[in-house]
Design a protein around this motif. Sequence first.
Motif, short mmCIF file in Angstrom:
data_model
loop_
_atom_site.label_atom_id
_atom_site.label_comp_id
_atom_site.label_asym_id
_atom_site.label_seq_id
_atom_site.Cartn_x
_atom_site.Cartn_y
_atom_site.Cartn_z
N ASP A 63 18.34 89.16 -3.58
CA ASP A 63 18.82 89.55 -2.26
C ASP A 63 18.07 90.74 -1.68
OD1 ASP A 63 19.89 91.58 -3.89
OD2 ASP A 63 21.70 91.74 -2.67
N ARG A 64 17.23 91.42 -2.49
CA ARG A 64 16.47 92.59 -2.03
C ARG A 64 15.32 92.81 -3.02
NH1 ARG A 64 21.61 96.37 -2.88
NH2 ARG A 64 22.52 94.37 -2.36
N SER A 65 14.34 93.58 -2.60
CA SER A 65 13.14 93.78 -3.43
C SER A 65 13.24 94.99 -4.34
CB SER A 65 11.90 93.92 -2.52
OG SER A 65 12.10 94.93 -1.55
N THR A 66 14.32 95.74 -4.26
CA THR A 66 14.49 96.92 -5.12
C THR A 66 15.04 96.50 -6.49
OG1 THR A 66 16.65 97.27 -4.10
CG2 THR A 66 14.79 98.51 -3.20
N ALA A 67 15.01 97.46 -7.42
CA ALA A 67 15.38 97.15 -8.81
C ALA A 67 16.86 96.81 -8.96
CB ALA A 67 15.02 98.34 -9.71
N ASP A 68 17.68 97.18 -8.01
CA ASP A 68 19.12 96.89 -8.10
C ASP A 68 19.48 95.58 -7.41
OD1 ASP A 68 18.52 97.82 -5.58
OD2 ASP A 68 20.40 98.95 -5.35
N PHE A 69 18.55 94.63 -7.40
CA PHE A 69 18.78 93.35 -6.72
C PHE A 69 19.98 92.61 -7.33
CE2 PHE A 69 15.89 92.31 -10.21
CZ PHE A 69 16.45 91.18 -10.75
N LYS A 70 20.57 91.77 -6.50
CA LYS A 70 21.66 90.90 -6.94
C LYS A 70 21.23 89.44 -6.83
CE LYS A 70 25.35 94.10 -5.58
NZ LYS A 70 26.56 94.27 -4.73
N ASP A 96 17.35 80.57 14.00
CA ASP A 96 16.06 80.32 13.37
C ASP A 96 15.70 81.41 12.36
OD1 ASP A 96 15.34 77.90 14.67
OD2 ASP A 96 14.87 79.03 16.50
N ARG A 97 16.17 82.63 12.63
CA ARG A 97 15.82 83.76 11.77
C ARG A 97 17.11 84.46 11.34
NH1 ARG A 97 10.84 86.52 11.29
NH2 ARG A 97 11.01 88.65 10.50
N PRO A 98 17.69 84.07 10.22
CA PRO A 98 18.95 84.69 9.77
C PRO A 98 18.80 86.19 9.55
CG PRO A 98 18.51 82.66 8.56
CD PRO A 98 17.27 82.97 9.33
N SER A 99 19.93 86.89 9.53
CA SER A 99 19.92 88.36 9.45
C SER A 99 19.27 88.89 8.18
CB SER A 99 21.35 88.89 9.57
OG SER A 99 22.15 88.38 8.51
N ASN A 100 19.29 88.10 7.09
CA ASN A 100 18.69 88.55 5.83
C ASN A 100 17.28 87.99 5.63
OD1 ASN A 100 19.50 85.89 5.46
ND2 ASN A 100 20.29 86.22 3.38
N TYR A 101 16.66 87.53 6.71
CA TYR A 101 15.33 86.91 6.60
C TYR A 101 14.31 87.85 5.97
CZ TYR A 101 11.06 84.45 7.98
OH TYR A 101 9.85 83.80 7.96
N GLY A 110 30.28 85.44 -6.78
CA GLY A 110 29.49 85.91 -5.65
C GLY A 110 28.13 86.43 -6.08
N TRP A 111 27.55 87.32 -5.26
CA TRP A 111 26.27 87.94 -5.57
C TRP A 111 26.52 89.17 -6.44
CZ3 TRP A 111 21.29 86.59 -3.66
CH2 TRP A 111 21.28 85.45 -2.84
N GLN A 112 25.89 89.21 -7.60
CA GLN A 112 26.12 90.29 -8.56
C GLN A 112 24.80 90.69 -9.23
OE1 GLN A 112 29.03 91.68 -8.83
NE2 GLN A 112 30.31 90.16 -7.77
N VAL A 113 24.78 91.89 -9.77
CA VAL A 113 23.64 92.32 -10.58
C VAL A 113 23.66 91.52 -11.87
CG1 VAL A 113 22.59 94.25 -11.82
CG2 VAL A 113 23.67 94.63 -9.58
N PRO A 114 22.56 90.86 -12.24
CA PRO A 114 22.56 90.08 -13.49
C PRO A 114 22.71 90.98 -14.70
CG PRO A 114 20.34 90.25 -12.59
CD PRO A 114 21.27 90.82 -11.55
N GLY A 115 23.24 90.40 -15.78
CA GLY A 115 23.46 91.17 -16.99
C GLY A 115 23.59 90.27 -18.19
#
Length: 547
Positions: free
Chosen positions: A399-406, A478-483, A350-355
């Motif tokens: 998935d997000r612009s913060t440092a804890d992105f996945k 047209d505009r998904p929830s995570n757009y 799934g979506w995870q923090v890279p390491g």
Amino acid sequence: MTPAPRHTAAHSEELRAAARHFGRRRFLTTAGAAAALAFATQLPAAGTAAAAELDGRRITEDPFTLGIASGDPLPGSVLLWTRLAPRPFEPGGGLPAERVSVHWELARDERFTRTVRRGRATAHPEFSHTVHVEVEHLEPGREFFYRFRAGDWTSPTGRTRTAPAPWARPAELRLGAVSCQAYHDGYFTAYRHLADEDLDVVFHLGDYLYEYAVNATGGARAYTDRTLPAVFNRETITLEDYRLRYGLYKSDPDLRAAHAAHPFVVTWDDHETENNYAGGIPENGVPPEEFLLRRAAAYRAYWEHQPLRRPQLPEGPDMKLYRRLSFGRLAQFDILDTRQYRSDQAYGDGWQVPGPLSEDPARTLTGAAQERWLLDGWRSSGARWNVLPQQVVFAERRDRSTADFKLSMDSWDGYPASRARILAGAETAGVENLMVLTGDVHVGYGFDLKADFRDPASRTVGTEIVATSIASGKDGSDRPSNYDKLTQANPHLRFFNGRRGYVTVALGEESARADFRTVPYVTTPGAPVTTAASFVTEAGNPGLTPA
């Protein structure tokens, strides 16, 4: 804690060998479906198990219920496909286990007044009465029409094309890109519109079918005028399960129309076998030797039901699907398989923090042999456009612009060293016009590919066009929830839309144009098609700009 890999590459090879060479006594000691599957995947070569031949005049129902198809066009050759199945929702397709003679015909015109080739092929029960005809010695860059005949029955007419000559410089090549057609999520309306497009070839980028159960009403299709048999209301495990599921999918009239209208170039992703499998490693806790037997069944059924040539015929759980096609000097297509040879997903699928595990340089999405083949092919390419039809998102996608992105561990983001080697190889080979075609994610994306995804100002080195699904994900929006989150976190993301549909791309000497074609709904039939957006990328100046 870092999870341990499910098993090693060496162990995978041992299991593949076991799947090829299991003895019959071992099969009979394996419980339930695995035993039946083991027997099915050891079927002999065509013609050795069924000496009897069925008189075609005994076929009293239309055997061409699953339509016709063509694929993998070469300059002097086309591949023609059909399957005889008078009753495709029954095991064996409603035919006895006997050989059937099938006549085929190729002509310059739809009325078949100018026939250029004709012949006879045998539909073997060992291959589910499918026919793969490789027609040779044809003129390059020409349109042809084809049909089949079995007994007193004649198939629908299909249209196909040969590729341009190797030295030719066609002014334009028009292609379609499609993916992800979950039958239970809706109608294949987009295919009806695709059939009406003026295209030279269609690339199917994976998830041609889904292994999940389909209930009596067809899931989201909510049939009121028919009832599907109970054989579909279970997950596909055995060879017969997969064959029946292809029968269900190919019974769809819109899918049949698209195949009849255009030659297809196909590659798989995961659902043709099992969700998110990695090489010989299953999604769930099934014994690996059982999974490889299931994979062998899935691969065999895939080859049987797709317009693929003889070199792609699987051997047990292995099938060489990656291959190269050229359309003159305009475009080279390197079709990848990012599922069969990959390392296990890091930190789960799934979506995870890279390491450290996901960033391990030894990890691969393509396998070493396929990676070498791709880079060697680029070094010898003289094409204007080098196009990479493949399965999972290539660009970085936070998935997000913060440092804890996945990141998605199932996409190239879970294998960044593998992606870096591909991009470095393209640069070393002098590839100036790299275009990646992708499926999988049930949305349409347009990405600029960056030399360094961590630096938005870094050089753009290519373009990625992601085709949304035909039906998977139901109607979408047209505009998904995570757009907002995705567009803010990924400045190289130029387009994002969550409707169903397909992409058309017109490749020319000076530029390429991508049109994202979408339908507003698939849970009821008959939706219109519109162009959600159009983008252009210039030759020698990669990156997407609105058209």
